[in-house]
Design an enzyme around this catalytic site. Structure first.
Site, short mmCIF file in Angstrom:
data_model
loop_
_atom_site.label_atom_id
_atom_site.label_comp_id
_atom_site.label_asym_id
_atom_site.label_seq_id
_atom_site.Cartn_x
_atom_site.Cartn_y
_atom_site.Cartn_z
N GLU A 7 -5.60 17.64 -10.91
CA GLU A 7 -5.94 18.17 -12.29
C GLU A 7 -7.53 18.39 -11.99
OE1 GLU A 7 -4.49 15.89 -15.54
OE2 GLU A 7 -5.87 17.18 -16.85
N HIS B 82 6.75 10.91 -28.05
CA HIS B 82 5.65 11.91 -27.54
C HIS B 82 5.71 13.39 -27.97
CE1 HIS B 82 2.73 13.28 -25.04
NE2 HIS B 82 3.65 14.00 -24.14
N ARG C 57 0.78 -1.25 0.17
CA ARG C 57 0.00 -0.08 0.03
C ARG C 57 0.70 1.16 -0.02
NH1 ARG C 57 -2.77 -2.95 3.76
NH2 ARG C 57 -4.47 -3.90 2.65
N HIS D 132 -1.63 18.66 -26.61
CA HIS D 132 -1.60 17.33 -26.13
C HIS D 132 -2.82 16.64 -26.79
CE1 HIS D 132 2.30 17.90 -23.81
NE2 HIS D 132 1.96 16.51 -23.47
N ASN E 146 -1.69 20.38 -20.49
CA ASN E 146 -2.12 19.62 -21.98
C ASN E 146 -1.96 20.48 -23.16
OD1 ASN E 146 -2.66 17.36 -20.42
ND2 ASN E 146 -4.79 17.90 -20.10
N GLU F 87 8.84 19.60 -25.42
CA GLU F 87 7.94 19.97 -23.98
C GLU F 87 8.43 21.37 -23.29
OE1 GLU F 87 5.27 18.31 -22.95
OE2 GLU F 87 5.30 16.27 -23.52
N LYS G 108 1.84 11.75 -10.90
CA LYS G 108 1.19 10.68 -11.53
C LYS G 108 2.14 9.61 -12.04
CE LYS G 108 -2.03 13.84 -14.00
NZ LYS G 108 -2.44 14.17 -15.28
N ARG H 215 -4.20 22.14 -13.97
CA ARG H 215 -3.18 21.30 -14.48
C ARG H 215 -3.47 21.06 -15.87
NH1 ARG H 215 -0.61 16.37 -10.92
NH2 ARG H 215 0.63 15.58 -12.82
N HIS I 59 -2.01 13.54 -28.77
CA HIS I 59 -2.33 12.34 -28.49
C HIS I 59 -3.00 11.41 -29.58
CE1 HIS I 59 -2.28 12.77 -24.00
NE2 HIS I 59 -1.11 12.59 -24.15
N LYS J 63 6.25 23.55 -13.81
CA LYS J 63 5.53 22.35 -13.53
C LYS J 63 5.09 22.34 -12.03
CE LYS J 63 4.09 17.83 -14.03
NZ LYS J 63 3.96 16.67 -14.98
N1 LIG Z 1 3.74 10.95 -15.20
C1 LIG Z 1 3.75 11.90 -15.80
O1 LIG Z 1 3.23 12.90 -15.45
C2 LIG Z 1 4.09 11.61 -17.40
C3 LIG Z 1 4.25 12.82 -17.86
C4 LIG Z 1 4.70 12.71 -19.22
C5 LIG Z 1 5.07 11.54 -19.78
N2 LIG Z 1 4.94 10.42 -19.19
C6 LIG Z 1 5.12 8.96 -19.59
O2 LIG Z 1 6.64 9.08 -19.85
C7 LIG Z 1 7.10 7.96 -21.13
C8 LIG Z 1 7.95 8.70 -22.05
O3 LIG Z 1 9.36 8.87 -21.07
P1 LIG Z 1 10.49 9.26 -21.80
O4 LIG Z 1 10.38 9.94 -23.35
O5 LIG Z 1 11.58 9.50 -20.80
O6 LIG Z 1 10.81 7.67 -22.47
P2 LIG Z 1 11.68 6.51 -21.99
O7 LIG Z 1 11.72 6.18 -20.71
O8 LIG Z 1 11.23 5.16 -22.75
O9 LIG Z 1 13.03 6.95 -22.33
C9 LIG Z 1 13.53 6.77 -23.67
C10 LIG Z 1 14.80 5.98 -24.22
O10 LIG Z 1 15.65 6.61 -23.62
C11 LIG Z 1 16.73 6.01 -23.11
N3 LIG Z 1 17.46 6.66 -21.87
C12 LIG Z 1 17.02 7.30 -20.80
N4 LIG Z 1 17.90 7.98 -20.09
C13 LIG Z 1 18.95 7.76 -20.88
C14 LIG Z 1 20.20 8.45 -20.76
N5 LIG Z 1 20.43 9.15 -19.65
N6 LIG Z 1 21.18 8.11 -21.65
C15 LIG Z 1 21.07 7.33 -22.55
N7 LIG Z 1 19.75 6.68 -22.94
C16 LIG Z 1 18.64 6.96 -21.98
C17 LIG Z 1 15.98 4.66 -22.49
O11 LIG Z 1 16.66 3.65 -22.24
C18 LIG Z 1 14.82 4.69 -23.45
O12 LIG Z 1 15.10 3.75 -24.59
C19 LIG Z 1 5.84 7.85 -21.50
O13 LIG Z 1 5.25 6.32 -20.90
C20 LIG Z 1 4.61 8.77 -20.89
O14 LIG Z 1 3.31 8.14 -20.55
C21 LIG Z 1 4.32 10.35 -17.74
ZN LIG Z 2 3.66 15.53 -22.81
#
Ligand SMILES: NC(=O)c1ccc[n+]([C@@H]2O[C@H](COP(=O)([O-])OP(=O)(O)OC[C@H]3O[C@@H](n4cnc5c(N)ncnc54)[C@H](O)[C@@H]3O)[C@@H](O)[C@H]2O)c1
Ligand SMILES: [Zn+2]
Length: 362
Positions: A236, A264, A120, A247, A244, A184, A142, A240, A251, A226
């Site tokens: 949200e 993304h 939990r 987005h 978006n 972003e 999130k 918040r 999306h 942020k």
């Molecule tokens: N929680 C939230 O509020 C929120 C907001 C926006 C996005 N997200 C989520 O984030 C995800 C996307 O995240 P992302 O774009 O970071 O993608 P990711 O986590 O897949 O990373 C992208 C690639 O970069 C590589 N990588 C990461 N750090 C590295 C480094 N320092 N050096 C070399 N390679 C590295 C990883 O191995 C991966 O292959 C999505 O699932 C999305 O839904 C969440």
């Molecule tokens: Zn985004």
């Protein structure tokens, strides 16, 4: 080197976001200061760990036995979450354990979700290693995973106990991944800060060179924005939503291309261009400011094509979007650079006009 500290207020109490060159080297002290130093379990993926472990393990015994999960969005599943639970069980974690998520948004979201649900709730520390994760996903609480039916359909609010952003870790990021996160950053400029927008626009070469002092300041600016937004609207309720910007259509582009074509941020870039056009049509953005946005996005690099993506299909996705509340679509317009206005009366006709403007197929 002194680090920048930003406090995020949260219903579970405030937490700091530390942004600094080589902040990673000080991780041990940062954890210890906040009583997070013992019982930690590092969660990461193999490619990230390959790049970063050497910078972490000195003085952090737990970092010698990380829990590594498969890399990438496809691994953001309940099955991967179950593997993390197994790893936590094997390590005999109790509720005093601390999950330290080291990676991009995928690792942060899954490790955060596992932490939110195991026994939990364990505390989680986010150590984001992509631009996107540093400026966006690591802050705000999130967390979640995807279901076969769609992205982020299972999740929780689980604010971290600490976020540590070290811009020097971005040096090893693939070029496309790095650029994708910058869209972003542009978004933050558009929604909240003309100075940030202008700074990025006028220093793109230094940003591409990943000059650490500049990156540090830019990332800290984004984190402040942020932090401010989620601090005032953690769950949200309204504010918040400005995050978006770009987005809704972004999306839709990701969905109609089966999440294969765009990073993304790239889809968000198109989404911002479309939202800007709609904003111009509604008289809330000048054509000059729209041009400024288009220029920065163009200079940030090539985007995958959209000319074969059907507007009608994208409209269907928009209609199913989580941002539609009781049949109304909340749409974030640009009101100049650095400001937004949210409206809920955008018509399918306006949306299709904006999608035509970015070059999608009628
Ligand atoms: N929680 C939230 O509020 C929120 C907001 C926006 C996005 N997200 C989520 O984030 C995800 C996307 O995240 P992302 O774009 O970071 O993608 P990711 O986590 O897949 O990373 C992208 C690639 O970069 C590589 N990588 C990461 N750090 C590295 C480094 N320092 N050096 C070399 N390679 C590295 C990883 O191995 C991966 O292959 C999505 O699932 C999305 O839904 C969440
Ligand atoms: Zn985004």
């Amino acid at each position: 080197v002194s680090a920048i500290r930003i406090d995020v207020s949260s219903e579970r109490g405030p937490y700091p976001v530390v942004v600094g060159a080589n902040a990673l080297a000080g991780l041990r002290d940062l954890l210890a200061e906040r009583g997070l130093g013992t019982g930690s379990v590092y969660v990461s993926s193999a490619p990230v760990w390959r790049h970063l472990s050497r910078r972490l393990d000195r003085g952090l015994p737990a970092a010698r036995t990380p829990l590594l999960i498969p890399d990438g969005e496809r691994a953001k599943t309940l099955a991967t979450t179950a593997r993390i639970y197994d790893g936590l069980m094997k390590r005999r974690c109790d509720r005093s354990a601390v999950v330290v998520a080291v990676g991009g948004g995928v690792v942060g979201d899954i490790a955060g979700f596992a932490a939110a649900t195991f026994l939990r709730g364990l505390r989680v520390v986010q150590v984001p290693t992509t631009v996107l994760a540093q400026v966006d996903s690591a802050i705000g609480g999130k967390v979640g995973v995807n279901l076969p039916a769609g992205k982020n359909l299972v999740g929780a609010f689980h604010p971290p106990s600490l976020v540590v952003c070290d811009p020097t870790v971005l040096a090893s990021l693939a070029r496309r991944e790095f650029r994708a996160g910058l869209y972003e950053v542009v978004k933050y400029g558009m929604i909240a800060s003309r100075p940030l927008f202008d700074r990025v626009a006028s220093h793109l070469d230094q940003i591409f060179d990943r000059e650490v002092p500049l990156l540090t300041d830019v990332i800290a600016d984004c984190c402040r924005i942020k932090a401010d937004v989620v601090g005032r609207d953690e769950r949200e309720g309204g504010l918040r939503r400005i995050l978006n910007f770009g987005h809704t259509i972004g999306h839709a582009l990701e969905a109609v291309s089966d999440y294969r074509r765009f990073r993304h941020g790239e889809a968000v870039a198109y989404g911002m261009l479309a939202a800007a056009r709609l904003s111009v049509d509604r008289g809330s953005l000048t054509a000059d400011d729209e041009q400024c946005l288009a220029d920065v996005i163009r200079r940030l690099g090539p985007l995958p094509p959209v000319s074969d993506l059907r507007i009608r299909e994208a409209l269907d996705v928009v209609a199913l979007d989580k941002k539609v509340v009781a049949g109304r679509l909340n749409f974030v317009l640009a009101a100049g650079i650095g400001q937004t206005r949210t409206v809920s009366d955008v018509t399918p006709r306006e949306l299709s006009g904006a999608m035509r403007a970015i070059g999608m197929k009628s």
